[in-house]
Write an enzyme that holds these catalytic residues in place. Structure first.
Site, PDB file in Angstrom:
ATOM      1  N   GLY A 125     -48.186  49.690  -5.411  1.00  0.00           N
ATOM      2  CA  GLY A 125     -48.156  50.525  -6.613  1.00  0.00           C
ATOM      3  C   GLY A 125     -49.459  51.230  -6.939  1.00  0.00           C
TER       4      GLY A 125
ATOM      5  CG  ASP B 183     -48.393  45.859   3.859  1.00  0.00           C
ATOM      6  OD1 ASP B 183     -48.993  46.219   2.835  1.00  0.00           O
ATOM      7  OD2 ASP B 183     -48.031  44.683   4.057  1.00  0.00           O
TER       8      ASP B 183
ATOM      9  CG  ASP C 275     -46.905  40.546  -1.305  1.00  0.00           C
ATOM     10  OD1 ASP C 275     -47.131  41.752  -1.458  1.00  0.00           O
ATOM     11  OD2 ASP C 275     -47.143  39.938  -0.242  1.00  0.00           O
TER      12      ASP C 275
HETATM   13  C1  GLA Z   1     -48.098  42.178   2.447  1.00  0.00           C
HETATM   14  C2  GLA Z   1     -46.751  42.762   2.017  1.00  0.00           C
HETATM   15  C3  GLA Z   1     -45.651  41.750   2.294  1.00  0.00           C
HETATM   16  C4  GLA Z   1     -45.647  41.386   3.787  1.00  0.00           C
HETATM   17  C5  GLA Z   1     -47.023  40.892   4.205  1.00  0.00           C
HETATM   18  C6  GLA Z   1     -47.120  40.732   5.716  1.00  0.00           C
HETATM   19  O1  GLA Z   1     -48.472  41.093   1.667  1.00  0.00           O
HETATM   20  O2  GLA Z   1     -46.774  43.111   0.665  1.00  0.00           O
HETATM   21  O3  GLA Z   1     -44.391  42.265   1.910  1.00  0.00           O
HETATM   22  O4  GLA Z   1     -45.281  42.526   4.515  1.00  0.00           O
HETATM   23  O5  GLA Z   1     -48.054  41.805   3.810  1.00  0.00           O
HETATM   24  O6  GLA Z   1     -48.397  40.333   6.141  1.00  0.00           O
END
Ligand code: GLA
Length: 396
Positions: A201, A151, A222
């Protein structure tokens, strides 16, 4: 300093991208159909602990979800502790022994996933993998990890430090390098590990995800457990179908089914739309407390069969209205008719068979009613519940 090393990025990206044959070989070995399983984030967020993950694994088995295809048990953010004197990542007190947890998950016939960031910190402020990529990949492999969600998070700060002007092209090159670096680290472990990119993205990741070894990549920001969030994300996937296929999937984020913020029709919409999109199906609810409706949605085997169809062709949108069509193996097609508008009178929607590529009559089955509709000719008119869906399988 890593930041200075990043100055030569374009060259480095070239080298890493040209290493594609080995990477492609591994990429093809996993995720031949969209990954299915459970992820801790949508329900538990930073509260998740070892017991919750074990309970999820137990529930995957006892509910029948494992046998319906949900095999990955993925721990998201907040498991990370500090690094030891040698730089090895440690778990925090919520996860006393990650290897033992992975062993437990494996003992149930399931696979185990974990989460990190290419930045110094994860989105939740925990320790990321920046500067420790190979060391972390080795640790994951020694624990028995089968899936990594990686991430972007604080890597955005690394980019700002390196390029205060924030040239978007340079930023994308740096992101590509960071993702290719971890992919190479995973390859070096010789353990098949599904590689899931999460960078929302940025830089049209669908155009280059496979080149950095990704098996899937988030296409948007998200999701949250609201119809508006789910519908905006799901219906905005139109046009991305050409970038998806076996081993490399668009990821419109995880399921919210069963989390309580949508009604059953709306959850059926998410399950149907995600399956039409050949999206990963990662349940995000508390599996130890599922009602029968939630189970019937997550375990609709006829809908799952569409998601998992071996051709791996993502649906395209016809319309508006929201009619989506997905070619399936054997010449069949899945068609989903969505009633996207939630505040109008329900009106009949008509599907014209020729619009989905059929001439003459076709056999039809309703995948939510679990009912054969017999032979259709020319058109099919149906009332679709508000925020809901009618999903069909059509074949000659
Ligand atoms: C980001 C990701 C989420 C999750 C959080 C965890 O926002 O997009 O899916 O993994 O981090 O902190």
């Amino acid at each position: 300093m890593r930041i200075l090393a990043l100055l030569t990025l374009p060259a480095l990206v070239g080298v890493l991208l040209s290493a594609a044959p080995t990477q492609a070989a591994q990429t093809q070995a996993v995720a031949q159909t969209p990954p299915m399983g459970w992820n801790s984030w949508n329900h538990f967020a930073e509260k998740v602990d070892d017991a919750d993950v074990r309970a999820a694994a137990d529930a995957l088995v006892s509910s029948g979800m494992r046998d319906a295809g949900y095999v990955y048990v993925n721990v998201d953010d907040s498991w990370e502790g500090q690094r030891d004197a040698l730089g090895n990542i440690q778990t925090n007190s919520k996860f006393p022994d990650m290897k033992a947890l992975a062993d437990y998950v494996h003992s149930k016939g399931l696979k185990f996933g974990i989460y990190s960031s290419p930045g110094p910190k994860t989105c939740g402020g925990y320790e990321g993998s920046y500067g420790h990529e190979q060391q972390d990949a080795n640790t994951y492999a020694s624990w028995g990890v089968d899936y990594l969600k990686y991430d972007l998070c604080s890597f955005e700060n690394v980019i700002k430090l390196h390029d205060p002007q924030q040239d978007p092209q340079k930023a994308v090159a740096m992101i590509q390098e960071a993702y290719a670096r971890m992919h190479q680290a995973l390859v070096n472990t010789h353990r098949p590990i599904v590689y899931s990119l999460c960078q929302y993205g940025v830089g049209n990741v669908w155009e280059w995800g496979p080149k950095v070894g990704a098996n899937l990549w988030r296409t948007t920001d998200d999701i949250s457990d609201h119809y508006r969030s789910m519908a905006l994300i799901g219906f905005s996937q139109a046009g991305l179908e050409k970038f998806s296929g076996p081993g490399h999937w668009n990821d419109p984020d995880m399921l919210e089914v069963g989390n309580g913020g949508m009604n059953p029709d709306q959850y059926r919409t998410q399950m149907s739309l995600w399956s039409m999109l050949a999206a990963p199906l990662l349940a995000g609810n508390d599996l130890s407390k599922m009602d029968e409706t939630t189970k019937s949605i997550l375990m609709n085997k006829e809908v799952i069969a569409v998601d998992q169809d071996k051709l791996g062709i993502q649906a395209s949108r016809l319309g508006p209205p929201q009619i989506w069509v997905r070619p399936l193996s054997g010449g069949a097609k899945a068609v989903a008719i969505f009633n996207y508008v939630t505040d109008d009178e329900v009106e009949p929607l008509t599907l014209r068979l020729k619009d989905v590529g059929f001439t003459g009559s076709v056999h039809a089955r309703d995948l939510w009613a679990h009912k054969d509709l017999g032979i259709l000719n020319g058109t099919y008119t149906v009332f679709v519940p508000q925020g809901g869906v009618v999903m069909l399988r059509l074949w000659k």
